[in-house]
Design a protein around this motif. Structure first.
Motif, PDB file in Angstrom:
ATOM      1  N   PHE A  19     -44.131 -28.480  10.095  1.00  0.00           N
ATOM      2  CA  PHE A  19     -43.721 -29.370   9.005  1.00  0.00           C
ATOM      3  C   PHE A  19     -42.624 -28.717   8.167  1.00  0.00           C
ATOM      4  O   PHE A  19     -41.612 -29.356   7.843  1.00  0.00           O
ATOM      5  N   LYS A  20     -42.802 -27.458   7.808  1.00  0.00           N
ATOM      6  CA  LYS A  20     -41.798 -26.768   6.991  1.00  0.00           C
ATOM      7  C   LYS A  20     -40.470 -26.650   7.732  1.00  0.00           C
ATOM      8  O   LYS A  20     -39.400 -26.843   7.137  1.00  0.00           O
ATOM      9  N   ALA A  21     -40.533 -26.356   9.034  1.00  0.00           N
ATOM     10  CA  ALA A  21     -39.306 -26.258   9.817  1.00  0.00           C
ATOM     11  C   ALA A  21     -38.612 -27.615   9.924  1.00  0.00           C
ATOM     12  O   ALA A  21     -37.386 -27.713   9.830  1.00  0.00           O
ATOM     13  N   SER A  22     -39.393 -28.679  10.099  1.00  0.00           N
ATOM     14  CA  SER A  22     -38.828 -30.035  10.188  1.00  0.00           C
ATOM     15  C   SER A  22     -38.172 -30.427   8.874  1.00  0.00           C
ATOM     16  O   SER A  22     -37.087 -31.018   8.850  1.00  0.00           O
ATOM     17  N   TRP A  23     -38.843 -30.101   7.770  1.00  0.00           N
ATOM     18  CA  TRP A  23     -38.283 -30.392   6.454  1.00  0.00           C
ATOM     19  C   TRP A  23     -36.994 -29.602   6.221  1.00  0.00           C
ATOM     20  O   TRP A  23     -36.027 -30.112   5.656  1.00  0.00           O
ATOM     21  N   HIS A  24     -36.980 -28.357   6.670  1.00  0.00           N
ATOM     22  CA  HIS A  24     -35.774 -27.539   6.536  1.00  0.00           C
ATOM     23  C   HIS A  24     -34.613 -28.146   7.321  1.00  0.00           C
ATOM     24  O   HIS A  24     -33.476 -28.193   6.833  1.00  0.00           O
ATOM     25  N   VAL A  25     -34.895 -28.632   8.524  1.00  0.00           N
ATOM     26  CA  VAL A  25     -33.854 -29.258   9.341  1.00  0.00           C
ATOM     27  C   VAL A  25     -33.306 -30.500   8.643  1.00  0.00           C
ATOM     28  O   VAL A  25     -32.086 -30.706   8.578  1.00  0.00           O
ATOM     29  N   LEU A  26     -34.191 -31.330   8.105  1.00  0.00           N
ATOM     30  CA  LEU A  26     -33.734 -32.551   7.442  1.00  0.00           C
ATOM     31  C   LEU A  26     -32.928 -32.231   6.189  1.00  0.00           C
ATOM     32  O   LEU A  26     -31.921 -32.889   5.918  1.00  0.00           O
ATOM     33  N   ARG A  27     -33.351 -31.242   5.430  1.00  0.00           N
ATOM     34  CA  ARG A  27     -32.618 -30.875   4.210  1.00  0.00           C
ATOM     35  C   ARG A  27     -31.248 -30.305   4.537  1.00  0.00           C
ATOM     36  O   ARG A  27     -30.275 -30.552   3.817  1.00  0.00           O
ATOM     37  N   SER A  28     -31.156 -29.539   5.622  1.00  0.00           N
ATOM     38  CA  SER A  28     -29.887 -28.894   5.960  1.00  0.00           C
ATOM     39  C   SER A  28     -28.966 -29.814   6.758  1.00  0.00           C
ATOM     40  O   SER A  28     -27.752 -29.636   6.744  1.00  0.00           O
ATOM     41  N   ARG A  29     -29.530 -30.809   7.449  1.00  0.00           N
ATOM     42  CA  ARG A  29     -28.725 -31.749   8.246  1.00  0.00           C
ATOM     43  C   ARG A  29     -29.077 -33.167   7.812  1.00  0.00           C
ATOM     44  O   ARG A  29     -29.770 -33.900   8.495  1.00  0.00           O
ATOM     45  N   LYS A  30     -28.581 -33.528   6.632  1.00  0.00           N
ATOM     46  CA  LYS A  30     -28.941 -34.819   6.034  1.00  0.00           C
ATOM     47  C   LYS A  30     -28.418 -36.013   6.828  1.00  0.00           C
ATOM     48  O   LYS A  30     -28.883 -37.133   6.634  1.00  0.00           O
TER      49      LYS A  30
END
Length: 271
Positions: free
Chosen positions: A11-22
């Motif tokens: 979940f944290k990795a997925s959230w990081h991906v979404l935040r960094s690649r909006k």
């Protein structure tokens, strides 16, 4: 590593991906716009096929079913596009909206049988549920939940492995046996996350209602905009997590992009 810890790290990795690649959040927006157009195309004429008693006719039902099937395909098409780019981002690549649309366009025929199958199963389960009593509805609801869980990874398999629907369903079922905990916990966690994000909208409406007048309308507008942003965020995050879970279930080697992330650690632990 326990299932809760693994799902939390993904979940944290997925959230990081979404935040960094909006730009990945653009796909749910495109899906929503396309679904709205489909609704206009099919539901508008459906209204005019009602009989004099304002009851739907056979033509109405045909249009309703067509609307449901096409809407299901639209959602799966854009999810396929997002999965392709989420996988690229999780691998340390450079995702793009255009790249996702090109990939989904190339796969349009491969994902069609799955769209028809999933939509048909949903229609059948819903039709049966409406004709049963309270306990029957609970049973059918559980059957539908089981179907959704077992087939959760079908679309990533279709997109990333290049197999057909039959093989994708079998592969997803096999993966489910090893990742059912991460599947359930991850989706439940995303649901709770979305609920918490949505709470400010409720607070804004309550504040506006207490103030009244122009303040009420201003609060409602802001609440609606915020609610839409939350829906888009949760939709994109869910598909990214789905892709991450597929990578985890497939026993993939941690890509360089995960060298310093929790998800990379999760992959290494599973391998």
């Amino acid at each position: 590593m326990g299932r809760f810890g693994t799902s939390w790290r993904m979940f944290k990795a997925s959230w990081h991906v979404l935040r960094s690649r909006k730009e990945l959040a653009v796909f749910p927006v495109l899906s929503g716009v396309a679904s709205l157009l489909v609704a206009i195309v099919f539901l508008t004429p459906a209204v005019f096929t009602f009989n004099d008693a304002n009851q739907p006719t056979a033509g109405s039902y045909v249009l309703f079913v067509a609307f449901y099937l096409v809407t299901a395909y639209v959602a799966i098409f854009f999810n396929a596009a997002l999965i392709s780019q989420a996988n690229l981002a999780l691998s340390g690549g450079d995702p793009s909206v255009a790249g996702g649309l090109r990939t989904a366009g190339r796969l349009w025929l491969r994902i069609l049988p799955w769209a028809l199958l999933s939509a048909t199963v949903s229609l059948i389960l819903r039709a049966i549920e409406e004709r049963l009593g309270f306990l029957g509805r609970i049973v059918i609801g559980l059957v539908g939940m089981a179907w959704n869980l077992v087939t959760y990874l079908v679309l990533p398999v279709l997109v990333l492995e290049g197999v057909g629907t039959k093989d994708a369903v079998r592969r997803s079922a096999a993966m489910f046996r090893g990742t059912w905990g991460e599947n359930v916990l991850g989706n439940a966690g995303i649901g709770v996350f979305g609920f918490l994000l949505f709470l400010p909208s409720v607070a804004l409406v309550a504040l506006g209602a207490a103030a009244g007048g122009a303040t009420l309308w201003a609060c409602v507008i802001v609440a609606v905009v915020w609610g839409l942003l939350v829906m888009i965020t949760v939709a994109a995050l869910s598909v990214i997590y789905q892709t991450a879970l597929y990578r985890y279930a497939a026993d993939g080697v941690a890509a360089p992009a995960f060298a310093d992330t929790d998800l990379g650690h999760a992959f290494r632990q599973r391998g």
